[in-house]
Design a protein around this motif. Structure first.
Motif, PDB file in Angstrom:
ATOM      1  N   THR A  92       0.868  -1.181   0.000  1.00 24.96           N
ATOM      2  CA  THR A  92       0.000   0.000   0.000  1.00 24.96           C
ATOM      3  C   THR A  92       0.898   1.221   0.000  1.00 24.96           C
ATOM      4  O   THR A  92       1.656   1.457   0.943  1.00 24.96           O
ATOM      5  CB  THR A  92      -0.907   0.016   1.247  1.00 24.96           C
ATOM      6  OG1 THR A  92      -1.736  -1.133   1.216  1.00 24.96           O
ATOM      7  CG2 THR A  92      -1.775   1.259   1.257  1.00 24.96           C
ATOM      8  N   SER A 117     -12.032  -1.304  -6.366  1.00 28.85           N
ATOM      9  CA  SER A 117     -11.880  -2.199  -5.218  1.00 28.85           C
ATOM     10  C   SER A 117     -10.467  -2.761  -5.119  1.00 28.85           C
ATOM     11  O   SER A 117      -9.947  -2.987  -4.027  1.00 28.85           O
ATOM     12  CB  SER A 117     -12.888  -3.348  -5.294  1.00 28.85           C
ATOM     13  OG  SER A 117     -12.633  -4.149  -6.439  1.00 28.85           O
ATOM     14  N   ASN A 135      -8.039  -0.818  -2.796  1.00 24.04           N
ATOM     15  CA  ASN A 135      -8.304  -0.683  -1.354  1.00 24.04           C
ATOM     16  C   ASN A 135      -8.332   0.779  -0.909  1.00 24.04           C
ATOM     17  O   ASN A 135      -7.699   1.164   0.067  1.00 24.04           O
ATOM     18  CB  ASN A 135      -7.237  -1.428  -0.529  1.00 24.04           C
ATOM     19  CG  ASN A 135      -7.437  -2.929  -0.564  1.00 24.04           C
ATOM     20  OD1 ASN A 135      -8.238  -3.432  -1.342  1.00 24.04           O
ATOM     21  ND2 ASN A 135      -6.722  -3.644   0.251  1.00 24.04           N
ATOM     22  N   LEU A 136      -9.082   1.569  -1.617  1.00 22.41           N
ATOM     23  CA  LEU A 136      -9.148   2.997  -1.286  1.00 22.41           C
ATOM     24  C   LEU A 136     -10.179   3.229  -0.203  1.00 22.41           C
ATOM     25  O   LEU A 136     -11.187   2.548  -0.138  1.00 22.41           O
ATOM     26  CB  LEU A 136      -9.522   3.815  -2.529  1.00 22.41           C
ATOM     27  CG  LEU A 136      -8.626   3.618  -3.755  1.00 22.41           C
ATOM     28  CD1 LEU A 136      -9.179   4.428  -4.924  1.00 22.41           C
ATOM     29  CD2 LEU A 136      -7.210   4.058  -3.442  1.00 22.41           C
ATOM     30  N   HIS A 137      -9.916   4.236   0.625  1.00 20.45           N
ATOM     31  CA  HIS A 137     -10.858   4.584   1.675  1.00 20.45           C
ATOM     32  C   HIS A 137     -11.542   5.912   1.390  1.00 20.45           C
ATOM     33  O   HIS A 137     -12.707   6.102   1.665  1.00 20.45           O
ATOM     34  CB  HIS A 137     -10.137   4.646   3.026  1.00 20.45           C
ATOM     35  CG  HIS A 137      -9.482   3.368   3.400  1.00 20.45           C
ATOM     36  ND1 HIS A 137     -10.183   2.311   3.945  1.00 20.45           N
ATOM     37  CD2 HIS A 137      -8.215   2.932   3.268  1.00 20.45           C
ATOM     38  CE1 HIS A 137      -9.357   1.295   4.145  1.00 20.45           C
ATOM     39  NE2 HIS A 137      -8.163   1.657   3.740  1.00 20.45           N
ATOM     40  N   CYS A 172     -13.466  -0.699   2.269  1.00 16.10           N
ATOM     41  CA  CYS A 172     -12.896   0.050   1.150  1.00 16.10           C
ATOM     42  C   CYS A 172     -13.969   0.394   0.114  1.00 16.10           C
ATOM     43  O   CYS A 172     -15.048  -0.188   0.110  1.00 16.10           O
ATOM     44  CB  CYS A 172     -11.807  -0.778   0.470  1.00 16.10           C
ATOM     45  SG  CYS A 172     -10.491  -1.221   1.588  1.00 16.10           S
ATOM     46  N   SER A 197      -0.281  -2.142   4.661  1.00 15.99           N
ATOM     47  CA  SER A 197      -1.149  -1.093   5.212  1.00 15.99           C
ATOM     48  C   SER A 197      -1.224  -1.135   6.736  1.00 15.99           C
ATOM     49  O   SER A 197      -1.554  -0.141   7.367  1.00 15.99           O
ATOM     50  CB  SER A 197      -2.555  -1.232   4.627  1.00 15.99           C
ATOM     51  OG  SER A 197      -3.052  -2.527   4.864  1.00 15.99           O
TER      52      SER A 197
END
Lengths: 391, 443
Positions: free
Chosen positions: A35, A267, A270-272, A343, B75
């Motif tokens: 990440t 997706s 893995n974005l918030h 996410c 992460s």
């Protein structure tokens, strides 16, 4: 023997010390998920567009589909891109043979013939425009006529133009004297007079009347025809051209509730939270409001109803103020997309309501195919990191 | 042709097997201090030494979790936790020494040695901000990545050593080394500033590349840029690409019976390298956004594809202009060694001692001090162990010497505390690590 034993003991001791910290054992693999930019990454995207009516909506064809029905037949694009309504028709028309019959023996000599008051009604389009909340601007009326004779033909009349509002109340009236003493050229067919209505007249022309239309015919009318196989009508016609303007009372909702088939594969990253910052220039003379924005869950079948993904929070509404080609409006908008938990998933569809409203203080701004939206600059900011897909 | 001085990131110590100072049967002590003499002649064929030094350990990059080991980019690893473990510049260097042949012999009070060997050195330096950029993102922009460097070289060493017993208590010695450079590569970003914000993505680059290679030449394209796809081969070469000298100096004192004091300086010198392939890149890459993207270009992941294509195009535009050949003098990191050992009067095979060591140059130095215990009960066996502290923390070492029918095997290792990753050589904490294995034969 002593030497060998001593060496063996030492060897075992050394090997034991080499074992390592088993917490860090990666001999059977380890997690390679990556990440990047865990706090945030901001990147410029640039300018997008221009998204004009002509380039994005395919020009007037789409606008005609939107307008539909009667209006579609009269829409056309002017030389400078202005969207115009054009209608035409006859105010007075008579065949020379029929005219001869009406004149009878009177035409043995030069004869002034009074055709009386000739009127035509223009309606329908005005109602439609009013219904849509649009107004007429830059109204031009062109009176044309035809003289089929081989000699000059004096014509006398006053032209009365009347405009009415949606309640059929007369709001404007103009009497033109240009044709009070008009001398038609021989074998002429063309423009007689052209008039622009005052700019503050927003109601459409509802009727054109030729008052006491009189012709001074030569004797033996038919013997003076320029050609017996050519033009055989004596007429006065009109061409009415006006621009369409959005006024301050304009309000329309565009029938778009959802856009499907976007297929934005978010997706895997893995974005918030994503934020978009856009500086938008608007030359459309109407404020564009996009409200009730929502992310829709993917549909498993066509018949399935749209369902909002409640876990995804999106900026609730944005409004882009109206402007014009001469004075575009500029606004900076901030859009945010955030997953309340987990996410952001793949985005298949977006729900929204789009409404247009006349911008206050602009007056009547004519519509043009060159108007539209232009994203002068844009940037994106992703908070919480971007996960690089393993594939 | 330009000539210049270059400082190296390679700070691995050369031949500082301190444990050998405490092993009575160790024949190669002259490498530690050229004043050290053996009583007998010897021959050595095959002496291998591996040194590595890093001011950052594997525990900065791997983290055990309940789901297994993850990397620093996972992460679940907070940026603060990771970045606290890093120095301002992460420097890793390594060295492999292989002695092809060494021979020593005595002539009265003098002891002579000759030796031929190969030394391969490699290293890199990565500024902390490079890791910050990847871990944190654009919050701290702009990032200064100047000092990003990769370097390596291979050198043949031919040495002659001489030690003389001046008196009963004093010996002096020196070693003169002829260094023949085989190959060298150096790539350095003297300026690299990366800016990432909503208005611009940019990188200002000034980088140099130097590659010796007498065997091949990287040709230039029509714009004068190095074309790495067009390399000409040379059938033969006359001269090595590098040459230099280094000298070791040492003094050994035995003021009282059982006490030995040692002080030496090794690797005073450097090499002159001829870089036949030299390039310099000076450019600024800047992206301020696309211009007038159309709706069609936006559809179907269009922006991502455009960004990837743009990145490829920009990187393709970073060209290395061919510059005139460079001759650079590279200083070898110098070593200072201090040692003291005392054989206990009540039991001479047992001795205690201490060593001090400093390696490097300028501000890039490494220092350590150790206390040692040695046991040499027989002529055929010797053991020593030490513990101490260094620039990177606690250190320890041990060595074993064993003899069988005049063949003397020496094995030694020193390392830092902190453990290592299982089944790998990676130390978890910053440390200097050395392994030495050698076989000599008494003549």
């Amino acid at each position: 023997m002593h030497r060998l034993s001593a060496l063996l003991i030492l060897g075992v001791g050394l090997l034991t010390a080499c074992k390592g910290n088993m917490e860090y054992d990666i001999s059977e693999g380890y997690n390679k998920d990556i990440t990047l930019f865990q706090e945030e990454i901001a990147v410029p995207i640039g300018s997008i567009g221009p998204l004009t009516i002509k380039e994005t909506l395919g020009g007037l064809d789409k606008l005609k589909d939107f307008a539909g029905g009667l209006l579609a037949n009269y829409l056309y694009e002017g030389e400078d891109g202005t969207i115009l309504l054009r209608s035409s028709g006859d105010i007075f028309k008579i065949n020379v043979y029929e005219l001869r019959d009406q004149l009878g023996e009177s035409n043995a000599n030069d004869y002034s013939w009074n055709a009386g008051d000739q009127r035509c009604q223009l309606f329908g389009l005005g109602s439609i425009l009013t219904m849509l909340g649009l107004n007429s601007v830059e109204q031009q009326l062109i009176i044309s006529g035809t003289n089929p004779l081989d000699t000059r033909l004096p014509m006398h009349c006053q032209v009365q133009i009347v405009c009415k509002n949606k309640d059929f109340e007369e709001t404007y009236s103009q009497l033109l004297e240009d044709l009070s003493n008009y001398n038609f050229k021989y074998n002429y067919s063309g423009e007689l007079v052209s008039v622009m209505l005052p700019s503050d007249v927003s109601d459409r022309i509802s009727s054109i009347e030729l008052k006491q239309l009189t012709y001074d015919f030569p004797a033996n009318l038919l013997s003076r025809l320029y050609s017996t196989t050519g033009e055989l009508f004596l007429d006065v016609s009109y061409e009415y051209i006006n621009g369409i303007a959005v006024g301050e009372n304009f309000k329309q909702s565009i029938p778009v509730n959802a856009i499907h088939g976007l297929n934005v594969p978010l997706s895997q990253f893995n974005l918030h939270k994503c934020e978009l910052s856009v500086e938008v220039e608007n030359t459309l003379p109407m404020a564009v409001t996009i409200s009730d924005l929502s992310v829709l869950k993917p549909k498993t079948s066509e018949d399935e109803k749209d369902e909002v993904d409640e876990n995804i929070k999106i900026t609730s509404g944005i409004t882009i103020p109206g402007g014009s080609l001469e004075k575009p409006s500029t606004v900076t908008l901030h859009l945010a997309l955030e997953a309340l938990s987990g996410c952001i998933p793949d985005i298949e569809g977006i729900g929204m309501k789009v409404s247009l409203a006349g911008e206050q203080g602009l007056g009547f701004v004519p519509l043009s195919v060159h108007q539209g939206l232009y994203v002068k600059s844009s940037s994106a900011k992703v908070s919480g990191g971007i996960t690089i897909p393993r594939n | 042709m330009s000539v210049g001085l270059s400082l190296s990131v390679l700070t691995a110590g050369a031949q500082t097997f301190q444990e050998g100072f405490f092993l009575d049967g160790y024949r190669l002590g002259y490498r530690y201090n050229p004043a050290i003499q053996n009583e007998n002649a010897f021959l050595s064929v095959g002496q291998f030494e591996s040194l590595s030094k890093s001011n950052v350990g594997a525990a900065s990059f791997y983290y055990p979790t309940t789901d297994g080991v993850v990397t620093w980019l996972h992460s679940s690893i907070p940026a603060g936790q990771f970045l606290r473990t890093l120095p301002e510049e992460s420097r890793t260097s390594g060295q492999i020494n292989y002695s092809l042949f060494s021979h020593g012999w005595r002539r009265d009070k003098n002891y002579h040695t000759i030796e031929a060997g190969l030394r391969v050195v490699y290293g890199n330096s990565v500024p902390k901000e490079a890791y910050e950029l990847l871990k944190i993102g654009s919050t701290k922009s702009p990032y200064d990545l100047s000092g990003l460097e990769v370097e390596g070289n291979a050198v043949v060493e031919l040495a002659y050593g001489y030690s003389r017993r001046i008196s009963d208590i004093l010996s002096l010695g020196f070693r003169a080394k002829l260094l023949v450079g085989v190959e060298a590569l150096q790539m350095q970003a003297s300026q690299l500033t990366v800016t990432m914000n909503e208005e611009v993505l940019s990188a200002e680059i000034q980088a140099d590349m130097d590659l010796t290679s007498r065997w091949s030449k990287i040709r230039s394209d029509e714009y004068g840029n190095l074309n790495f796809g067009d390399i000409s081969k040379k059938d033969k070469w006359k001269y090595p690409p590098g040459a230099g000298l280094a000298v070791d100096l040492g003094i050994l004192l035995t003021p009282v019976e059982g006490l030995t004091l040692s002080a030496s300086v090794t690797d005073l010198g450097g090499l002159l390298w001829y870089y036949g392939n030299a390039g310099q890149a000076t450019t600024t890459i800047s992206f301020e956004g696309f211009e007038d993207l159309s709706v069609d270009e936006l559809k179907n992941n269009g922006i991502v594809k455009q960004l990837v294509q743009m990145g490829t195009d920009y990187l393709g535009n970073v060209k290395m202009a061919s510059v005139e050949k460079r001759v650079l003098f590279k200083q070898i990191p110098v070593n200072l060694n201090l040692g003291a050992k005392y054989a206990l009067p009540f039991y001479r095979p047992l001795s205690i001692g201490a060593t001090g060591y400093w390696n490097g140059f300028g501000t890039y130095g490494y220092a350590e001090g150790r206390v040692a215990l040695a046991w040499n009960p027989f002529d055929w066996l010797g053991l020593t162990a030490n513990v101490g502290g260094g620039t990177y923390g606690g250190v320890y070492g041990y060595a074993l010497h064993a003899c069988f029918k005049k063949f003397r095997l020496t094995f030694g290792m020193n390392n830092g505390f902190g453990g290592h990753m299982p089944y790998t050589n990676k130390a978890l904490k910053p440390c200097k690590k050395q392994i030495s294995v050698g076989l000599t034969y008494d003549l």
